[in-house]
Enzyme design. Sequence first.
Site, PDB file in Angstrom:
ATOM      1  N   ASP A   1       0.846  -1.200   0.000  1.00 52.72           N
ATOM      2  CA  ASP A   1       0.000   0.000   0.000  1.00 52.72           C
ATOM      3  C   ASP A   1       0.885   1.255   0.000  1.00 52.72           C
ATOM      4  O   ASP A   1       0.606   2.232  -0.699  1.00 52.72           O
ATOM      5  CB  ASP A   1      -0.910  -0.020   1.234  1.00 52.72           C
TER       6      ASP A   1
ATOM      7  N   HIS B   1      -4.611  -3.375   6.394  1.00 51.31           N
ATOM      8  CA  HIS B   1      -4.411  -3.638   4.967  1.00 51.31           C
ATOM      9  C   HIS B   1      -5.756  -4.063   4.394  1.00 51.31           C
ATOM     10  O   HIS B   1      -6.058  -5.249   4.263  1.00 51.31           O
ATOM     11  CB  HIS B   1      -3.362  -4.722   4.720  1.00 51.31           C
TER      12      HIS B   1
HETATM   13  P1  NAX Z   1      -2.197 -18.196  -4.250  1.00 48.29           P
HETATM   14  O1  NAX Z   1      -3.553 -18.764  -4.051  1.00 48.29           O
HETATM   15  O2  NAX Z   1      -1.592 -18.135  -5.596  1.00 48.29           O
HETATM   16  O3  NAX Z   1      -1.167 -18.990  -3.319  1.00 48.29           O
HETATM   17  C1  NAX Z   1      -1.425 -19.296  -1.992  1.00 48.29           C
HETATM   18  C2  NAX Z   1      -0.665 -20.567  -1.662  1.00 48.29           C
HETATM   19  O4  NAX Z   1      -0.790 -20.796  -0.268  1.00 48.29           O
HETATM   20  C3  NAX Z   1      -1.212 -21.803  -2.368  1.00 48.29           C
HETATM   21  O5  NAX Z   1      -0.147 -22.445  -3.047  1.00 48.29           O
HETATM   22  C4  NAX Z   1      -1.757 -22.655  -1.236  1.00 48.29           C
HETATM   23  O6  NAX Z   1      -1.596 -24.025  -1.458  1.00 48.29           O
HETATM   24  C5  NAX Z   1      -0.889 -22.184  -0.082  1.00 48.29           C
HETATM   25  N1  NAX Z   1      -1.447 -22.464   1.242  1.00 48.29           N
HETATM   26  C6  NAX Z   1      -2.740 -22.463   1.636  1.00 48.29           C
HETATM   27  N2  NAX Z   1      -2.850 -22.834   2.910  1.00 48.29           N
HETATM   28  C7  NAX Z   1      -1.600 -23.065   3.356  1.00 48.29           C
HETATM   29  C8  NAX Z   1      -1.063 -23.515   4.582  1.00 48.29           C
HETATM   30  N3  NAX Z   1      -1.853 -23.786   5.624  1.00 48.29           N
HETATM   31  N4  NAX Z   1       0.274 -23.643   4.683  1.00 48.29           N
HETATM   32  C9  NAX Z   1       1.076 -23.388   3.636  1.00 48.29           C
HETATM   33  N5  NAX Z   1       0.625 -23.003   2.430  1.00 48.29           N
HETATM   34  C10 NAX Z   1      -0.700 -22.825   2.298  1.00 48.29           C
HETATM   35  O7  NAX Z   1      -2.238 -16.762  -3.566  1.00 48.29           O
HETATM   36  P2  NAX Z   1      -1.243 -15.536  -3.758  1.00 48.29           P
HETATM   37  O8  NAX Z   1      -1.687 -14.724  -4.898  1.00 48.29           O
HETATM   38  O9  NAX Z   1       0.147 -16.040  -3.733  1.00 48.29           O
HETATM   39  O10 NAX Z   1      -1.579 -14.676  -2.451  1.00 48.29           O
HETATM   40  C11 NAX Z   1      -1.259 -15.157  -1.169  1.00 48.29           C
HETATM   41  C12 NAX Z   1      -1.903 -14.286  -0.098  1.00 48.29           C
HETATM   42  O11 NAX Z   1      -1.415 -12.949  -0.156  1.00 48.29           O
HETATM   43  C13 NAX Z   1      -3.422 -14.164  -0.214  1.00 48.29           C
HETATM   44  O12 NAX Z   1      -3.996 -14.321   1.087  1.00 48.29           O
HETATM   45  C14 NAX Z   1      -3.620 -12.739  -0.674  1.00 48.29           C
HETATM   46  O13 NAX Z   1      -4.876 -12.223  -0.279  1.00 48.29           O
HETATM   47  C15 NAX Z   1      -2.487 -12.053   0.022  1.00 48.29           C
HETATM   48  N6  NAX Z   1      -2.095 -10.719  -0.473  1.00 48.29           N
HETATM   49  C16 NAX Z   1      -1.707  -9.799   0.445  1.00 48.29           C
HETATM   50  C17 NAX Z   1      -1.252  -8.545   0.098  1.00 48.29           C
HETATM   51  C18 NAX Z   1      -0.808  -7.555   1.116  1.00 48.29           C
HETATM   52  O14 NAX Z   1      -0.491  -6.444   0.728  1.00 48.29           O
HETATM   53  N7  NAX Z   1      -0.772  -7.840   2.411  1.00 48.29           N
HETATM   54  C19 NAX Z   1      -1.237  -8.149  -1.338  1.00 48.29           C
HETATM   55  C20 NAX Z   1      -1.219  -9.295  -2.285  1.00 48.29           C
HETATM   56  C21 NAX Z   1      -2.080 -10.453  -1.912  1.00 48.29           C
HETATM   57  O15 NAX Z   1      -3.387 -10.196  -2.306  1.00 48.29           O
END
Ligand code: NAX
Length: 328
Positions: free
Chosen positions: A159, A187
């Site tokens: 952000d 966030h």
């Molecule tokens: P993806 O869905 O591409 O990847 C998430 C990965 O996490 C998957 O491979 C899944 O298998 C794995 N996962 C799920 N549960 C798990 C667990 N218990 N232990 C280990 N791995 C696990 O998502 P992606 O685009 O990479 O985003 C990841 C996260 O970042 C999401 O929650 C998203 O909302 C968040 N974000 C946060 C941002 C921020 O500024 N704080 C911005 C970007 C993003 O949106």
Amino acid sequence: TQAPVNVTVTGAAGQIGYALLFRIASGQLLGADTPVRLRLLEIPQAVKAAEGTAMELNDCAFPLLSGIDIFDDAKQAFSGANVALLVGARPRAKGMERGDLLEANGGIFKPQGEAINAGAADDIRVLVVGNPANTNALIAQSHAPDVPAGRFTAMTRLDHNRALAQLSKKLDVPVSEITKLTIWGNHSATQYPDIFHAEVGGKNAAEAVNDQAWLADEFIPTVAKRGAAIIEARGASSAASAAGAAIDHVHTWVNGTAEGDWTSMAIPSDGSYGVPEGIISSFPVTCSGGEYRIVQGLEIDEFSRARIDASVQELTEERDAVRALGLI
Ligand code: NAX
């Protein structure tokens, strides 16, 4: 040469993971003199994909990468971790209520907090990226009673960087000339990007902008809703920019902010600026010697106060909800 630093990354097979791991392995997280050992955590169904990413990491022959281990067990993944990037989370599915979302994430971040408590290194630093990031960080932190609470942080650096980019465009100045910008609060869409203390080439940024309508009706909503705009345009959520911000967050925490500047990090509140103690809220912070400190004494006018309060209110509601669910 230095001993390798253990960096645990959850959600390693996801899209942020794919953008993040190569940058960590190349030395951009901790610096060009620091070897790293990656410990990847995934759910069992995604371990194979994580192995594929590890193959590519090896094929890059990064001189600083001293090894990669892949786990589907949190206790093992966080054992000996010096830095933990908690990226994997449960996304909001269609029709999911907030309580369901918080509960699903509690099922991830509670055991991860316990695993960090049980086995991470004494100098562990945690960054939560997975949403709802602030409250997920609170859940993990509350299950790691032996780790100083302040080692748990959540990411508002994306952000912050988005706000830098918007302001740079508006004033037609390079981002490198903008300092002291702040993201306050959660966030989420309630976050408050504050330019009243920011400076552009040494001048006050709000005065340089001198356009209250742009500030209220364009700048703030554009920054707050940027994630949705990226999804709309790209057909997928922010990944490389989120990974870049995670790199920036940890790099700044470890290596410090520049003299005369600060950054934004979501950290456990010490009560500063009327933010209730204990919730994980974004503040202006300076970093030095591996520690962060909230910038004190900023004057908060009515415009800013109302926006900070609204975002903090949302965070206290999330905290109360996870408390009612028995997650903290
Ligand atoms: P993806 O869905 O591409 O990847 C998430 C990965 O996490 C998957 O491979 C899944 O298998 C794995 N996962 C799920 N549960 C798990 C667990 N218990 N232990 C280990 N791995 C696990 O998502 P992606 O685009 O990479 O985003 C990841 C996260 O970042 C999401 O929650 C998203 O909302 C968040 N974000 C946060 C941002 C921020 O500024 N704080 C911005 C970007 C993003 O949106």
